[in-house]
Design a protein around this motif. Structure first.
Motif, mmCIF file in Angstrom:
data_model
loop_
_atom_site.group_PDB
_atom_site.id
_atom_site.type_symbol
_atom_site.label_atom_id
_atom_site.label_comp_id
_atom_site.label_asym_id
_atom_site.label_seq_id
_atom_site.Cartn_x
_atom_site.Cartn_y
_atom_site.Cartn_z
ATOM 1 N N GLY A 75 16.719 15.502 -4.974
ATOM 2 C CA GLY A 75 15.881 14.522 -4.298
ATOM 3 C C GLY A 75 16.696 13.447 -3.601
ATOM 4 O O GLY A 75 17.918 13.392 -3.692
ATOM 5 N N VAL A 76 15.978 12.573 -2.899
ATOM 6 C CA VAL A 76 16.596 11.476 -2.159
ATOM 7 C C VAL A 76 15.954 10.169 -2.618
ATOM 8 O O VAL A 76 14.752 9.989 -2.464
ATOM 9 N N PRO A 77 16.728 9.246 -3.220
ATOM 10 C CA PRO A 77 16.165 7.958 -3.631
ATOM 11 C C PRO A 77 15.531 7.242 -2.442
ATOM 12 O O PRO A 77 15.989 7.369 -1.298
ATOM 13 N N GLU A 78 14.476 6.491 -2.696
ATOM 14 C CA GLU A 78 13.740 5.832 -1.620
ATOM 15 C C GLU A 78 14.643 4.907 -0.805
ATOM 16 O O GLU A 78 14.489 4.779 0.408
ATOM 17 N N GLY A 79 15.578 4.244 -1.446
ATOM 18 C CA GLY A 79 16.463 3.330 -0.729
ATOM 19 C C GLY A 79 17.458 4.016 0.174
ATOM 20 O O GLY A 79 18.106 3.368 1.012
ATOM 21 N N ASP A 80 17.634 5.348 0.026
ATOM 22 C CA ASP A 80 18.603 6.104 0.833
ATOM 23 C C ASP A 80 17.936 6.982 1.878
ATOM 24 O O ASP A 80 18.626 7.764 2.549
#
Length: 493
Positions: free
Chosen positions: A414-419
């Motif tokens: 997954g991709v963290p929201e901040g990234d």
């Protein structure tokens, strides 16, 4: 010989004149006082009875000066305003009086107003004008210079003691002509004007550049405010020069990549071909170690070829010269046709794959080659960062048929929201910073190129959390552990 004193004269009183807050007095043809109201007593410090019958010059402060007498005689004929500054010795303060002199049949009348407060305000404005960095010049309705501040003396080399009283056009430059035209126009129509970055021609201006503000004055004249912008214009010119140089450098960089791309691809293709021939024993049997080395060399050469293509494409996108050739694209037939080589990568990693494209989807008007590049980049990214589970490619029409969404969902970390914006920046990658194996991690250009291609086609790409159906998501220290879904949105029609 004895001097006979003037006979006592009783000054009459008039109710309306006595009610005036301003001083009022009258004198006959010999300038002897015939009327002196109560306000005149207060303003001049002379009692009514003491003033009666006396010569005006003896009781009017400042009138003993012959020049003042001449001015009073002159304004009596013209009916204009005479300004006097009066020092009251007994009360030890300065009063500024505005004296209006008008002619009467056989004499004169003087209407005197205390203008001390007004003069105080005027002095404050003078101090303000003296403190500003811009040059200020004011002229009256006859084009006579009435005020020059300290900055104007410095900026235009104009000494105020020599300029005040001189007609403006005697010292003002004839060029540029539109400066004089603007000043005359403001004098005529009473409308303010602003002129940008002009270079007045003349020795006093010393080749300086000015912004000029022209405003009408209440007395019928005009004022000019000169702001020296020579340094600002020089900086703007320098910045423009640097920007032009940077743009030319960018074009040179693009020309370089375009010129060398063919020279790079040709030997790389040869390396890929010959290593493949070695690995497949085309030239005869080779040791197993040599075959594996050939395969590894081929993979490395292919990776380098993709890197060359990505950098070239990114450079082309930056200068907005990428050609777009639109045609009708049916996704139900288009997407399956671009999958064979990607399916091999999925099988090599034992990943499941699902394709969901309804047959009733409307057709897209877009560039099929650019669309292929975008979807390939999204699928390649999903395969690269997914080690178990699977990848799903699906498409649908949204927003009442105005947009087409093509989404790639995976079960990776997954991709963290901040990234979720950072992953689209060139050369940005999530994961361990210490890992430098670009062959496995990639170059960090794929998603950046895909988004720029999408925007070139009128759409965009975003990241969101996928909706899971069955497959167990993969956990990871650098992501959410719920996978990621990259959504391409393109306009329909």
């Amino acid at each position: 010989m004895s001097v006979v004193p003037a006979p006592a004269v009783e000054v009459p009183r008039h109710a309306a004149l006595e009610a005036l807050a301003d001083g009022f007095c009258m004198a006959d043809a010999d300038y002897r006082v015939t009327y002196w109201n109560a306000a005149a007593e207060r303003l001049f410090g002379v009692a009514r009875d003491d003033a009666a019958g006396r010569v005006l010059w003896d009781v009017l402060p400042g009138a003993a000066d012959p020049r003042v007498r001449e001015r009073i005689a002159r304004v009596a004929e013209q009916g204009t305003v005479l300004q006097l500054t009066v020092l009251n010795d007994r009360e030890l303060f300065v009063r500024h009086l505005s004296v209006h002199v008008s002619a009467l049949d056989g004499g004169v009348a003087l209407h005197v107003r205390d203008a001390t407060a007004e003069q105080r305000v005027a002095d404050q404005y003078d101090q303000l004008l003296e403190s500003i960095r811009d040059g200020f010049i004011a002229v009256d309705r006859e084009w006579k210079i009435v005020y020059v501040n300290r900055s104007a003396e410095v900026l235009v080399s104009l000494r105020r003691d020599r300029a005040v009283g001189v007609e403006l056009w005697e010292i003002f430059p004839a060029e540029p002509a539109y400066l004089g035209e603007a000043i005359r126009a403001t004098m005529r129509d009473r409308e303010p004007r602003h002129l940008d970055a002009l270079y007045p021609v003349g020795r006093v201006f010393r080749g300086r550049c000015f912004d000029v503000n022209i405003h009408p004055l209440p007395d019928g004249g005009v004022s000019m405010l000169f702001e020296d912008v020579t340094e600002r214009i020089a900086r703007e010119v320098e910045l423009a020069r640097l920007a032009a140089e940077a743009e030319e450098a960018s074009r040179a960089k693009s020309r370089f990549f375009a010129a060398v791309s063919h020279e790079l691809r040709t030997p790389l293709n040869a390396i890929v071909g010959y290593t493949h021939l070695l690995a497949t024993h085309t030239y005869g049997d080779v040791p197993a170690g040599a075959a594996r080395a050939s395969e590894r060399a081929s993979v490395c050469a292919e990776h380098l070829a993709r890197l060359v293509d990505d950098v070239l494409l990114l450079t082309t996108l930056e200068i907005d010269r990428l050609p777009v050739f639109r045609s009708r694209v049916e996704l139900s037939a288009f997407l399956p046709g671009m999958l064979p080589h990607l399916l091999q990568q999925l099988e090599a990693k034992c990943l499941a794959f699902a394709l969901e494209v309804p047959d009733e989807l409307p057709a897209l008007e877009t560039d099929p080659e650019r669309l292929r590049q975008i979807v390939t980049a999204l699928l390649g990214n999903a395969i690269k960062f997914t080690s178990r589970g699977g990848v799903r490619l699906h498409a649908r029409a949204t927003d009442e048929g105005r947009w087409m969404e093509v989404a790639v969902a995976d079960t990776g970390p997954g991709v963290p929201e901040g990234d979720r914006e950072r992953v689209f920046a060139p050369f940005e990658q999530l994961g361990e910073e210490s890992r430098t194996d670009s062959l496995n991690r990639g170059t960090g250009l794929g998603l950046s190129i895909a988004r720029q291609l999408a925007r070139r086609l009128g759409g965009d790409i975003a990241v969101r959390d996928p909706v899971r159906e069955g497959a167990e998501p993969e956990s990871g220290t650098n992501g959410t552990g719920a996978g990621a879904e990259f959504v391409l949105r393109l306009p329909l029609g």
